[in-house]
Design an enzyme around this catalytic site. Structure first.
Site, PDB file in Angstrom:
ATOM      1  N   GLU A  95       7.105   6.980  16.114  1.00  0.00           N
ATOM      2  CA  GLU A  95       7.095   6.982  17.232  1.00  0.00           C
ATOM      3  C   GLU A  95       6.890   8.978  17.892  1.00  0.00           C
ATOM      4  OE1 GLU A  95      11.433   7.563  20.170  1.00  0.00           O
ATOM      5  OE2 GLU A  95      10.816   7.067  18.181  1.00  0.00           O
ATOM      6  N   ASN A 129      -5.192  -2.955  -1.634  1.00  0.00           N
ATOM      7  CA  ASN A 129      -6.346  -1.979  -0.246  1.00  0.00           C
ATOM      8  C   ASN A 129      -6.934  -0.946  -1.196  1.00  0.00           C
ATOM      9  OD1 ASN A 129      -7.605  -1.638   2.014  1.00  0.00           O
ATOM     10  ND2 ASN A 129      -6.133   0.449   2.216  1.00  0.00           N
ATOM     11  N   ARG A 132      -9.042  -0.421  -4.575  1.00  0.00           N
ATOM     12  CA  ARG A 132     -11.002  -0.213  -3.022  1.00  0.00           C
ATOM     13  C   ARG A 132     -11.479   0.687  -3.394  1.00  0.00           C
ATOM     14  NH1 ARG A 132     -10.001  -1.075   3.222  1.00  0.00           N
ATOM     15  NH2 ARG A 132     -11.659  -0.378   3.133  1.00  0.00           N
TER      16      ARG A 132
END
Length: 296
Positions: A95, A129, A132
């Protein structure tokens, strides 16, 4: 230059999300793997803040500083949103970045897009991910952080998932405490993981940035940076006559506690063996996390 590069993230996914004919609303949808665990450029006006966000006060000065940083560098750490409808999102985390981006005049913001029922898919996508080979250190650190926070994993569970030692995971997570300019430098591969690990030990933010600029300008080696950091700390030790040199076993305990709590830990001890143990935290939420670990 850096800001433009960051804003280019997720262009293909952004187009997919804005096309009604390819709208993805469930993790069971055929195209869900193209959405879950990836970054998209999302229209700021299409994001609503989480009504259950416990934090309601944001320091105006700190927001302005972050806003100026975003104008210069772009978003270093994407926010996370939940897709609640076509081109409609609800903020999950980030936020401060969201508010500062609006203050900076951005019309879109890079975001990790979540779907209501995508928990297991998200975890699989994040782990894949991380495996990688072309990720930079900050991308790895952000993935570790997301696995812990969004998939509700402990550091031990996460280290098992990704096949890394817990100390390795802790070292990556500590990089996220560095100044945004330094994080951007790591992402652009202007300094190595070794440089970054040395800089994390510098508490003074201005001194941290000064050393970072010296690394870039003078091509300092990791050893040279470590020496600079050591020299910064030595005067402080020498001036404190009430303290004695900390035994190796206490230093090892300090390191273990810092790893367990994923926080900076200070241990002070005098000649009689009396002292104090201080665990530092960055926010109310961080304090709650540390208390939960203590109560286990």
């Amino acid at each position: 230059m850096t800001a433009k590069k960051k804003q280019a993230l997720g262009k293909g996914l952004s187009a997919l999300l804005k096309d009604p004919s390819t709208n993805v609303s469930s993790a069971k949808d055929e195209r869900a793997p193209e959405v879950v665990g990836h970054i998209a450029e999302v229209d700021i006006d299409s994001i609503e803040v989480n009504p259950f966000q416990p934090r309601t006060h944001f320091d105006k000065g700190a927001l302005e500083d972050l806003s100026n940083s975003i104008k210069e560098l772009g978003i270093v750490q994407p926010i996370t949103v939940r897709k609640v409808g076509f081109n409609e999102y609800q903020l999950i985390s980030g936020e401060r970045r969201f508010r500062a981006s609006k203050m900076a005049g951005l019309t879109s913001i890079p975001a990790y897009v979540r779907i209501a029922d995508d928990q297991s898919m998200l975890e699989m996508a994040l782990v894949e991910n991380i495996q990688r080979q072309d990720l930079d250190a900050i991308e790895i650190a952000l993935s570790y952080k997301r696995l812990i926070e969004e998939c509700d994993l402990t550091q031990e569970q996460m280290s098992d998932r990704v096949g890394k030692k817990r100390s390795t995971v802790t070292n990556y997570l500590r990089l996220l405490k560095l100044q945004p300019l330094i994080q951007a430098g790591i992402r652009d591969r202007m300094l190595s993981m070794g440089h970054a690990r040395a800089l994390v030990n510098v508490e003074d933010e201005n001194e941290q940035l000064k050393i970072y600029r010296d690394i870039i300008a003078n091509d300092l080696s990791v050893r040279q940076v470590e020496d600079r950091v050591r020299q910064l700390k030595e005067p402080t030790r020498a001036s404190n006559t009430s303290e004695v040199e900390t035994p190796d076993e206490i230093l090892e305990l300090k390191s273990q506690l810092a790893g367990y709590f994923n926080a900076k830990v200070d241990v002070k001890r005098n000649a009689k063996g009396k002292g104090s143990l201080v665990i530092k935290f960055d926010s109310d939420r961080d304090l709650e996390r540390i208390i939960e670990l203590i109560n286990r």
